[in-house]
Design an enzyme around this catalytic site. Structure first.
Site, PDB file in Angstrom:
ATOM      1  N   ASP A  65       0.821  -1.213   0.000  1.00  0.00           N
ATOM      2  CA  ASP A  65       0.000   0.000   0.000  1.00  0.00           C
ATOM      3  C   ASP A  65       0.854   1.262   0.000  1.00  0.00           C
ATOM      4  O   ASP A  65       0.482   2.271  -0.600  1.00  0.00           O
ATOM      5  CB  ASP A  65      -0.936   0.002   1.210  1.00  0.00           C
ATOM      6  CG  ASP A  65      -2.095  -0.978   1.043  1.00  0.00           C
ATOM      7  OD1 ASP A  65      -2.374  -1.380  -0.109  1.00  0.00           O
ATOM      8  OD2 ASP A  65      -2.720  -1.334   2.048  1.00  0.00           O
ATOM      9  N   GLY A  66       1.998   1.236   0.669  1.00  0.00           N
ATOM     10  CA  GLY A  66       2.857   2.408   0.702  1.00  0.00           C
ATOM     11  C   GLY A  66       3.346   2.807  -0.678  1.00  0.00           C
ATOM     12  O   GLY A  66       3.385   4.001  -1.021  1.00  0.00           O
ATOM     13  N   ASN A 139      -4.978   8.647   1.331  1.00  0.00           N
ATOM     14  CA  ASN A 139      -5.559   7.940   2.473  1.00  0.00           C
ATOM     15  C   ASN A 139      -6.012   8.908   3.560  1.00  0.00           C
ATOM     16  O   ASN A 139      -7.196   9.003   3.858  1.00  0.00           O
ATOM     17  CB  ASN A 139      -4.542   6.959   3.064  1.00  0.00           C
ATOM     18  CG  ASN A 139      -4.914   5.511   2.831  1.00  0.00           C
ATOM     19  OD1 ASN A 139      -5.835   5.208   2.081  1.00  0.00           O
ATOM     20  ND2 ASN A 139      -4.209   4.610   3.474  1.00  0.00           N
ATOM     21  N   SER A 185      -8.709   1.792  12.757  1.00  0.00           N
ATOM     22  CA  SER A 185      -8.057   1.350  13.990  1.00  0.00           C
ATOM     23  C   SER A 185      -8.395   2.261  15.167  1.00  0.00           C
ATOM     24  O   SER A 185      -8.398   1.827  16.320  1.00  0.00           O
ATOM     25  CB  SER A 185      -6.537   1.315  13.798  1.00  0.00           C
ATOM     26  OG  SER A 185      -6.180   0.392  12.791  1.00  0.00           O
ATOM     27  N   GLN A 239       3.642   9.207   5.135  1.00  0.00           N
ATOM     28  CA  GLN A 239       4.904   9.240   4.396  1.00  0.00           C
ATOM     29  C   GLN A 239       5.622  10.577   4.440  1.00  0.00           C
ATOM     30  O   GLN A 239       6.840  10.629   4.270  1.00  0.00           O
ATOM     31  CB  GLN A 239       4.649   8.832   2.935  1.00  0.00           C
ATOM     32  CG  GLN A 239       4.157   7.394   2.808  1.00  0.00           C
ATOM     33  CD  GLN A 239       3.906   6.989   1.378  1.00  0.00           C
ATOM     34  OE1 GLN A 239       3.700   7.825   0.499  1.00  0.00           O
ATOM     35  NE2 GLN A 239       3.918   5.686   1.108  1.00  0.00           N
TER      36      GLN A 239
END
Length: 281
Positions: A65-66, A139, A185, A239
């Protein structure tokens, strides 16, 4: 025939080897390979240095995903659609798994695909009324205490109206795509990825009466830091990190560009989510 780029995680030997195989397969199928002279693809570091993707029709992104997050932010500026091949552990954002990479290229060349337009976020950081940083996110954008294990005080505004003052570990502002990431989360809901909303999720707020908020992407979310300098930070997609000082203003709205994600099947959204969540377990 279309020109297809191959993007991969240059620090991962498995992704690099797969990228070479995918590039060779694109050539065998008589399609154009969009690549640097003498090369077979682009690494994420190449994108950070600035690559002009004008003339590119689509991209295959090999990694987790990164890798896909970094590729989306760059390619969205050029209107280039992409599909992710999961080379990582979970791959929430990927369109296909590693073993389907060559099939996916055939499906794309045969026209057996559709393109999803996804919301991206634009963020501007102001200090003393002057813009000092800007970034985009696919995201989420997170304002938190950074490397310190302490709460921060953050004022939240939506369309200039003050909503609340939070003493919390932070605040997450996510796209529908990002609702299955950090926001989930932290207790946020799963949001259908085609909606045009921003999801605001407090992280460990010190109150009984704080819940996630859904705001229209047509508006603006503003976060004002009330903690001392050096305590808080702003992170884009996990990031890029920026230091936030007291009274800094963070303005978040829908980006002008959309993420263009190539899909090859009409699998139900929640079927895919359950499959990926079970993979984590």
């Amino acid at each position: 025939m279309p020109n297809i780029a191959v993007i991969f995680n240059g620090e991962n030997a498995k992704s690099r080897a797969k990228a070479a195989e995918v590039a060779a397969y694109i050539g065998e199928r008589q399609a154009g390979l969009f690549a640097p002279p003498g090369g077979f693809g682009y690494t994420i570091d190449d994108l950070r240095e600035g690559v002009d993707f004008g003339g590119c029709d689509a991209a295959v992104v090999l990694g987790g995903d990164g890798t896909l997050l970094a590729a989306v932010r760059h390619l969205s500026e050029y209107g280039v659609p992409l599909f992710g091949v999961n080379m990582g552990r979970v791959g929430f954002l990927s369109s296909v798994e590693n073993e389907q990479a060559f099939d996916a290229i055939d499906w794309y060349l045969a026209g057996n695909y559709f393109i999803q337009e996804r919301l991206m976020l634009s963020c501007k950081l102001y200090r003393g009324g002057r813009e000092i940083e800007s970034c985009t996110a696919f995201n989420d954008l997170v304002v938190n205490s950074g490397v310190f294990s302490r709460a921060v005080t953050l004022d939240l505004f939506i369309d200039k109206q003050k909503i609340n003052s939070y003493n919390a570990d932070g605040i997450i502002v996510s796209t529908p795509t990002g609702s299955t990431g950090y926001s989930l989360s932290a207790g946020g809901p799963i949001v259908m990825e085609d909606l045009s909303i921003m999801l605001i999720t407090p992280v460990c707020p010190h109150t009984f009466f704080s819940r996630p908020i859904v705001a229209s992407a047509a508006g603006e979310v503003e976060i004002v830091c009330k903690s001392a300098a050096g305590v808080a930070s702003l992170t884009s997609d996990g990031q890029y990190r920026f230091s936030v000082e007291k009274e800094d203003e963070i303005a978040i709205s829908a980006a002008d560009t959309k993420a263009l994600i190539i899909r090859f099947s009409q699998h139900h959204y929640f079927e895919r989510i359950k499959e990926k969540l079970y993979k984590i377990d």
